[in-house]
Design a protein around this motif. Structure first.
Motif, mmCIF file in Angstrom:
data_model
loop_
_atom_site.group_PDB
_atom_site.id
_atom_site.type_symbol
_atom_site.label_atom_id
_atom_site.label_comp_id
_atom_site.label_asym_id
_atom_site.label_seq_id
_atom_site.Cartn_x
_atom_site.Cartn_y
_atom_site.Cartn_z
ATOM 1 N N TYR A 166 0.683 -1.028 -0.120
ATOM 2 C CA TYR A 166 -0.141 0.019 0.135
ATOM 3 C C TYR A 166 0.911 1.164 0.079
ATOM 4 O O TYR A 166 1.874 1.085 0.644
ATOM 5 N N LEU A 167 0.272 2.218 -0.828
ATOM 6 C CA LEU A 167 1.254 3.605 -0.704
ATOM 7 C C LEU A 167 0.153 4.670 -0.568
ATOM 8 O O LEU A 167 -0.788 4.700 -0.886
ATOM 9 N N ARG A 168 0.884 5.848 0.174
ATOM 10 C CA ARG A 168 -0.075 6.767 0.356
ATOM 11 C C ARG A 168 0.723 8.014 0.440
ATOM 12 O O ARG A 168 2.145 8.236 0.859
ATOM 13 N N LEU A 169 0.246 9.282 -0.068
ATOM 14 C CA LEU A 169 0.832 10.504 -0.261
ATOM 15 C C LEU A 169 0.470 11.397 0.933
ATOM 16 O O LEU A 169 -0.692 11.314 1.320
ATOM 17 N N GLN A 170 1.392 12.254 1.431
ATOM 18 C CA GLN A 170 1.079 13.266 2.613
ATOM 19 C C GLN A 170 -0.119 14.014 1.938
ATOM 20 O O GLN A 170 0.190 14.723 0.835
ATOM 21 N N THR A 171 -1.203 14.461 2.795
ATOM 22 C CA THR A 171 -2.121 15.517 2.465
ATOM 23 C C THR A 171 -2.094 16.765 2.861
ATOM 24 O O THR A 171 -3.200 17.438 2.912
ATOM 25 N N LYS A 172 -1.375 17.396 3.675
ATOM 26 C CA LYS A 172 -1.032 18.424 3.950
ATOM 27 C C LYS A 172 -1.217 19.379 2.844
ATOM 28 O O LYS A 172 -0.297 19.484 1.947
ATOM 29 N N HIS A 173 -2.268 20.438 2.889
ATOM 30 C CA HIS A 173 -2.201 21.241 1.895
ATOM 31 C C HIS A 173 -1.239 22.432 1.842
ATOM 32 O O HIS A 173 -0.913 23.075 0.918
ATOM 33 N N SER A 174 -0.750 22.689 3.206
ATOM 34 C CA SER A 174 0.370 23.712 3.206
ATOM 35 C C SER A 174 1.633 23.531 2.757
ATOM 36 O O SER A 174 2.427 24.158 2.632
ATOM 37 N N GLY B 161 -9.985 7.338 14.231
ATOM 38 C CA GLY B 161 -10.309 7.668 13.080
ATOM 39 C C GLY B 161 -9.681 6.633 11.869
ATOM 40 O O GLY B 161 -8.302 6.650 11.804
ATOM 41 N N LEU B 162 -10.510 5.866 11.063
ATOM 42 C CA LEU B 162 -9.976 5.205 10.023
ATOM 43 C C LEU B 162 -10.596 5.313 8.704
ATOM 44 O O LEU B 162 -11.649 5.933 8.790
ATOM 45 N N GLU B 163 -9.929 4.899 7.733
ATOM 46 C CA GLU B 163 -10.493 5.152 6.463
ATOM 47 C C GLU B 163 -10.284 3.700 5.736
ATOM 48 O O GLU B 163 -9.076 2.985 5.741
ATOM 49 N N GLU B 164 -11.184 3.457 4.935
ATOM 50 C CA GLU B 164 -11.130 1.805 4.260
ATOM 51 C C GLU B 164 -10.205 1.935 3.067
ATOM 52 O O GLU B 164 -10.295 3.138 2.588
ATOM 53 N N ILE B 165 -9.367 1.178 2.772
ATOM 54 C CA ILE B 165 -8.415 1.137 1.848
ATOM 55 C C ILE B 165 -8.372 -0.175 1.085
ATOM 56 O O ILE B 165 -9.007 -1.066 1.557
ATOM 57 N N VAL B 166 -7.870 -0.197 -0.142
ATOM 58 C CA VAL B 166 -7.572 -1.381 -0.951
ATOM 59 C C VAL B 166 -6.280 -1.630 -1.096
ATOM 60 O O VAL B 166 -5.405 -0.747 -1.662
ATOM 61 N N LEU B 167 -6.048 -2.769 -0.665
ATOM 62 C CA LEU B 167 -4.121 -3.064 -0.990
ATOM 63 C C LEU B 167 -3.922 -3.232 -2.192
ATOM 64 O O LEU B 167 -4.603 -3.525 -3.149
ATOM 65 N N LEU B 168 -2.652 -3.026 -2.588
ATOM 66 C CA LEU B 168 -2.261 -3.326 -4.037
ATOM 67 C C LEU B 168 -2.285 -4.674 -4.435
ATOM 68 O O LEU B 168 -2.048 -5.293 -3.527
#
Length: 654
Positions: free
Chosen positions: A405-413, A647-654
């Motif tokens: 799984y990969l995820r990009l930082q979502t800080k808009h600043s 706080g969770l978020e459903e994801i899909v693994l690669l």
């Protein structure tokens, strides 16, 4: 140096000698004239020049008086004038910049040496020398030669000739055209001259000696022979560009321009970082690593970019520390090169020179046909379980893991091209243990870690096995920083050190949500739906061909959905939703577990939701409450203790 010893006294003598020479030259330049005292001055005219053993040898004729006051007609040297061989040290030759027909004044204390069976005397100790030009020829010579470089013939005296090893003369190094790298015109193999391998032009084996003798401006003719310990890319400052994300891979918004770099080590254990030319992408880094690491190379045409220390370059020195101590004994400056005078018991380096290339020259000659150097230390590959048990801080580590799984930082600043990414990885050492270590580890990839286009595109398609070389481990985190290399190909030279590198055979298992779960991790969740946040619930239709979520209705086609990207009517749209539900989880009975779900209708929690597409799109909440859910793969956004909430978020693994 031992206090009061011979070496210390010689060092002081050399320092005084250098100071005296510099002062004398400065005085000559300030006076803008030839010293008036002619007593003991040797006046010679250069006939021929060549270089031998880093010493410039000039065949000269001795003059009786200085030609500075004479015309060119008067400076005719008769055949009876004595012939001399004048030896100029490397620094003196660089200062004089002499050519044939130049007249040189050599001031005391020069010395004359007479050899047996030699008719030509040799003049040594020529540090106090000055070039004199005839006045009518000065302007002509300046126009003729300008700033062109004088090519000096080099007489190579090989050890093979000295010890009469004639049987080695036929072992010539042939240039191999297929070894050339197309994208690196400034780099060549060290096999392009038909010389005896031992007869290459004066090559030093000490980086420090080369820097001290050549100065910070750089060296051109001199070469130093080193071992390439690491090959990597550093981000080019001008290379970061802003890209719109669109449908590109998750990691493709990073800057692609980078600079190819080498971490080299000399025979004395000294390290240096060599920054070569800029590359448009890092796609060739795997090729460079495979061909160059562990090989000898000769550096020439270098200049010093920076002298850095441990306190100013922690990342560089963490990599150097991982290569220390040397695996084989190294030479000790000022001592014999005998094996008993070499050691591995040395303190780690406290400084490092960063070198860069001088434009328009051949800079690095890599001898790809030689065997791997004994001084080379390949990365020691370990399993993730072993790495997580290391107690040190800022330790370099290398491992082979599956990215799930990969995820990009979502800080808009933070600008998109400067955001860090997270790769969630696992291996057999984590999957095969129970309740000791986490089954999945989060690896932070900072913006300074250069990734190849091939790497980012491969991960956007499917889960891949990735080799993490020289990542940084410390404070419970694995971080990919500058000088970390991520490869898709399994390296052959790197030792596994007994680690279990077997590939995963079954499905990946995640840790279930419990009291030990931390933020910024992934876990599996099971529980009962106890509530729905209706204010955040919505759904939308997407194209079943390209995934476009901005569909339009066409009144002329009976209100059917239309995709602008495909330019076709969408007859079977894929319905996607977002919904926030609250779960009661047995593993965390005291916590409120909120799960954000956005996915297709057929997946995960949303498969139990009723949606009436023919009306105003509403959810039947009663059909959701009390339903058992699990196992859901989720990303942990945040965990708070007062109040206790996850706080969770459903994801899909690669």
């Amino acid at each position: 140096l031992c206090r009061g010893g011979l070496a210390e006294r010689l060092c002081r003598l050399q320092n005084r000698e250098r100071s005296a020479i510099s002062f004398w030259r400065h005085q000559c330049i300030s006076d803008a004239k030839i010293p008036s005292d002619k007593s003991g001055v040797l006046i010679v005219k250069i006939l021929e020049m060549f270089e031998e053993c880093a010493i410039q040898i000039a065949i000269c004729q001795q003059l009786e008086e200085s030609p500075a006051t004479l015309s060119s007609k008067d400076v005719l040297i008769s055949a009876g004038e004595p012939i001399l061989k004048v030896l100029f040290a490397r620094e003196t030759a660089a200062h004089l910049k002499s050519r044939p027909q130049d007249v040189i004044h050599i001031y005391p204390p020069w010395q004359k040496l007479l050899l047996k069976n030699e008719d030509v005397p040799i003049i040594m100790n020529t540090y106090f020398s000055q070039k004199v030009l005839l006045s009518e020829h000065s302007e002509t010579r300046e126009k003729t030669y300008g700033h062109t470089k004088m090519l000096i013939r080099k007489n190579i005296v090989s050890l093979a000739q000295t010890f009469k090893l004639d049987d080695l003369d036929d072992e010539l190094c042939q240039e191999s055209s297929d070894k050339q790298v197309a994208c690196a015109p400034q780099i060549r193999n060290n096999c392009d001259s038909k010389q005896h391998p031992l007869a290459r032009s004066a090559v030093n084996d000490s980086l420090l000696e080369m820097v001290e003798s050549q100065g910070v401006v750089g060296w051109r003719e001199a070469q130093v022979r080193v071992v390439i310990q690491r090959v990597y890319c550093l981000p080019a400052r001008e290379g970061y560009r802003n890209h719109s994300q669109g449908n590109k891979p998750l990691l493709s918004n990073r800057g692609t321009f980078c600079r190819l770099c080498l971490l080299v080590q000399d025979a004395y254990g000294m390290f240096s970082e060599v920054q070569l030319q800029s590359l448009s992408s890092a796609d060739v880094i795997e090729q460079y690593c495979r061909r160059w690491e562990g090989k000898f190379c000769c550096l020439a045409g270098m200049k010093i970019l920076q002298r850095t220390t441990r306190g100013r370059a922690l990342g560089l020195f963490s990599l150097i520390d991982s290569l220390w101590p040397p695996v084989v004994p190294v030479k000790v400056p000022g001592q014999s090169q005998d094996s008993e005078m070499m050691t591995t018991d040395l303190p780690p380096p406290s400084f490092c020179y960063v070198l860069t290339v001088q434009s328009g020259e051949i800079h690095v000659e890599v001898d790809e046909e030689e065997q791997i150097s004994n001084l080379y230390q390949p990365p020691a590959v370990h399993g993730l379980k072993e790495i997580l048990q290391i107690n040190g801080r800022n330790e370099r580590c290398s491992f082979w893991a599956q990215v799930i799984y990969l995820r990009l930082q979502t800080k808009h600043s933070v600008p998109i091209n400067q955001r860090e990414s997270w790769l969630f990885v696992t291996d057999s050492t984590l999957q095969n243990v129970v309740h000791i270590t986490p089954k999945v580890v989060a690896v932070s990839v900072t913006a300074s870690c250069v990734l190849s286009t091939e790497f980012t595109e491969a991960l956007s398609v499917a889960s891949r096995l990735v080799f993490f070389k020289d990542a940084l481990w410390g404070h419970g985190r694995i971080i990919c920083v500058e000088r970390t290399v991520l490869l898709l190909q399994k390296p052959l030279l790197y030792s596994a050190a007994g680690a279990d590198l077997s590939e995963l055979t079954g499905p990946v298992r995640l840790d279930e949500l419990d009291s030990a779960t931390q933020a910024n991790s992934i876990c599996a969740v099971r529980g009962t739906v106890v509530g729905v946040n209706e204010s955040t619930a919505f759904s939308w239709s997407t194209c079943d061909r390209c995934g476009n979520g901005k569909l339009e209705r066409c009144p002329q086609d009976g209100g059917l959905l239309y995709c602008n990207q495909c330019s076709e009517v969408v007859t079977s749209p894929v319905l996607k939703m977002q919904l926030e539900v609250f779960l009661s989880c047995p593993s965390r009975p005291q916590s409120a577990v909120k799960v954000k779900v956005w996915h297709e209708m057929s997946c995960g929690l949303l498969s139990i939701v009723r949606l009436d597409m023919s009306t105003h799109r509403y959810y039947e909440v009663r059909s959701v409450l009390g339903k058992e859910v699990g196992l859901l793969n989720c990303y942990v956004h945040a965990i708070t203790s007062h109040p206790s909430c996850v706080g969770l978020e459903e994801i899909v693994l690669l």
